[in-house]
Design an enzyme around this catalytic site. Sequence first.
Site, PDB file in Angstrom:
ATOM      1  N   ARG A 177       0.805  -1.221   0.000  1.00  0.00           N
ATOM      2  CA  ARG A 177       0.000   0.000   0.000  1.00  0.00           C
ATOM      3  C   ARG A 177       0.836   1.270   0.000  1.00  0.00           C
ATOM      4  O   ARG A 177       0.585   2.201  -0.749  1.00  0.00           O
ATOM      5  CB  ARG A 177      -0.902   0.050   1.241  1.00  0.00           C
ATOM      6  CG  ARG A 177      -2.209  -0.648   1.094  1.00  0.00           C
ATOM      7  CD  ARG A 177      -2.630  -1.165   2.445  1.00  0.00           C
ATOM      8  NE  ARG A 177      -1.683  -2.175   2.857  1.00  0.00           N
ATOM      9  CZ  ARG A 177      -1.808  -3.462   2.560  1.00  0.00           C
ATOM     10  NH1 ARG A 177      -2.843  -3.882   1.890  1.00  0.00           N
ATOM     11  NH2 ARG A 177      -0.893  -4.342   2.931  1.00  0.00           N
ATOM     12  N   THR A 178       1.817   1.316   0.885  1.00  0.00           N
ATOM     13  CA  THR A 178       2.517   2.585   1.064  1.00  0.00           C
ATOM     14  C   THR A 178       3.289   2.961  -0.197  1.00  0.00           C
ATOM     15  O   THR A 178       3.172   4.069  -0.710  1.00  0.00           O
ATOM     16  CB  THR A 178       3.450   2.513   2.292  1.00  0.00           C
ATOM     17  OG1 THR A 178       2.653   2.153   3.424  1.00  0.00           O
ATOM     18  CG2 THR A 178       4.119   3.845   2.558  1.00  0.00           C
ATOM     19  N   LYS A 180      27.307  -2.774  -0.156  1.00  0.00           N
ATOM     20  CA  LYS A 180      28.758  -2.560  -0.268  1.00  0.00           C
ATOM     21  C   LYS A 180      29.305  -1.782   0.912  1.00  0.00           C
ATOM     22  O   LYS A 180      30.473  -1.404   0.927  1.00  0.00           O
ATOM     23  CB  LYS A 180      29.069  -1.768  -1.549  1.00  0.00           C
ATOM     24  CG  LYS A 180      28.598  -2.402  -2.822  1.00  0.00           C
ATOM     25  CD  LYS A 180      29.055  -1.541  -4.005  1.00  0.00           C
ATOM     26  CE  LYS A 180      28.338  -1.891  -5.287  1.00  0.00           C
ATOM     27  NZ  LYS A 180      28.496  -0.842  -6.290  1.00  0.00           N
ATOM     28  N   ARG A 192      11.512   3.697   3.494  1.00  0.00           N
ATOM     29  CA  ARG A 192      11.139   2.756   4.568  1.00  0.00           C
ATOM     30  C   ARG A 192      12.334   1.882   4.887  1.00  0.00           C
ATOM     31  O   ARG A 192      13.037   1.420   3.981  1.00  0.00           O
ATOM     32  CB  ARG A 192       9.956   1.894   4.124  1.00  0.00           C
ATOM     33  CG  ARG A 192       9.684   0.735   5.071  1.00  0.00           C
ATOM     34  CD  ARG A 192       8.437  -0.030   4.728  1.00  0.00           C
ATOM     35  NE  ARG A 192       7.241   0.756   5.034  1.00  0.00           N
ATOM     36  CZ  ARG A 192       5.998   0.281   4.928  1.00  0.00           C
ATOM     37  NH1 ARG A 192       5.795  -0.965   4.520  1.00  0.00           N
ATOM     38  NH2 ARG A 192       4.973   1.043   5.222  1.00  0.00           N
ATOM     39  N   HIS A 243       5.336   6.233  11.365  1.00  0.00           N
ATOM     40  CA  HIS A 243       4.825   6.093   9.992  1.00  0.00           C
ATOM     41  C   HIS A 243       3.833   7.241   9.763  1.00  0.00           C
ATOM     42  O   HIS A 243       2.632   7.037   9.648  1.00  0.00           O
ATOM     43  CB  HIS A 243       4.148   4.722   9.872  1.00  0.00           C
ATOM     44  CG  HIS A 243       3.809   4.280   8.481  1.00  0.00           C
ATOM     45  ND1 HIS A 243       3.992   5.087   7.365  1.00  0.00           N
ATOM     46  CD2 HIS A 243       3.287   3.109   8.015  1.00  0.00           C
ATOM     47  CE1 HIS A 243       3.593   4.407   6.290  1.00  0.00           C
ATOM     48  NE2 HIS A 243       3.162   3.215   6.660  1.00  0.00           N
TER      49      HIS A 243
HETATM   50  C1  NCD Z   1       1.606  -0.834   8.288  1.00  0.00           C
HETATM   51  C2  NCD Z   1       3.108  -0.675   8.430  1.00  0.00           C
HETATM   52  O1  NCD Z   1       3.858  -0.946   7.497  1.00  0.00           O
HETATM   53  O2  NCD Z   1       3.490  -0.235   9.515  1.00  0.00           O
HETATM   54  N1  NCD Z   1       1.211  -1.057   6.960  1.00  0.00           N
HETATM   55  C3  NCD Z   1       1.020   0.003   6.131  1.00  0.00           C
HETATM   56  O3  NCD Z   1       1.912   0.805   5.902  1.00  0.00           O
HETATM   57  N2  NCD Z   1      -0.193   0.172   5.609  1.00  0.00           N
HETATM   58  C4  NCD Z   1       0.994  -1.769   9.241  1.00  0.00           C
HETATM   59  C5  NCD Z   1       1.508  -3.175   9.302  1.00  0.00           C
HETATM   60  O4  NCD Z   1       2.369  -3.581   8.536  1.00  0.00           O
HETATM   61  O5  NCD Z   1       0.979  -3.906  10.147  1.00  0.00           O
END
Ligand code: NCD
Length: 314
Positions: free
Chosen positions: A60-61, A89, A110, A138
């Site tokens: 999703r993100t 590296k 991320r 997040h």
């Molecule tokens: C979440 C995350 O990555 O923290 N997912 C997301 O970004 N929609 C929640 C999760 O992974 O449980």
Amino acid sequence: MERASLKKLLSAKDIQKEDINALIQLAAQFYEGFKQDKRQFHHLAKGRLMASLFFEASTRTRFSFEAAMYRLGGEILTLENGASSSVKKGETLSDMGRIVSGYADIIVMRHPEAGSVAEFAKHAHVPVINAGDGPQEHPSQSLLDMFTIWHFQNRLEGLSLGFVGDLKFGRTVNSLVALLSYFPSQTFYFVSHDSLRLSPEKVALLKAAGHTVIESNEMEAIIPYIDVLYMTRVQEERFSSKEAYEKVKDHFILNRNQLGGAKNNISILHPLPRVNEIAEDVDTHPGAQYFNQAEFGVVTRMAILADMLDIVPF
Ligand code: NCD
């Protein structure tokens, strides 16, 4: 005085209450615009590049950030599997941040370690967005969660909010609770296994800010009182062993029967992916908003990108 656009989005602390209101209004305008024609914003980010660097799994993100950038007419550079980068590296994250910021106009990142995205951003000279740094934060997810709450509850204050599941390692909970705490008179119900509770420091901060906090390990009993039920997945990847995870997973599973006494306008949210926390029979409940919530990721991230790139059209 006019509000300044966001220069970085590493933590909920980078966002003020006025930013939340402005970004929600902007996301709402994109949402309304989408109803007429999803292609109408494609000139805004023309010639701009967004780099997305993911060192941890995501659907999703990453997709919604990339969809948002494409909908704005920008382009993307993407590193889907961080392990294939020069970090292998021995390159440091801060060097990498410096380098990538020479290639792109905005960066989404991320990484599994807490604080890693801030480290990456240290010498970056373009805006950096933290798309999840281990168990810590997040914030763009929290903005889309705020948009979802506003959309379905028509307000952001005076809410009864139930958080269920992994409140220790869940970064979305961490950032969302911080954003909600900017708005007055909230009642927070935190439901978790004893080993996965929200940290006592955070509970103390919420109480000091004048909110009501109720901690429990019983989900069904709180359902009749709440406006927003935020379910979360137990974060398997943060446990030291499979056994430790197995002991606490599946502790709270929401099913349709448990919603019998719920308020009529309850909103059930989940950042997704769900594992077992929400039975499929909940999907057709009128309060089940987690799929809408995921879809709102695009307009909310368009708002974040437009604000940070200073290309707001309205
Ligand atoms: C979440 C995350 O990555 O923290 N997912 C997301 O970004 N929609 C929640 C999760 O992974 O449980």
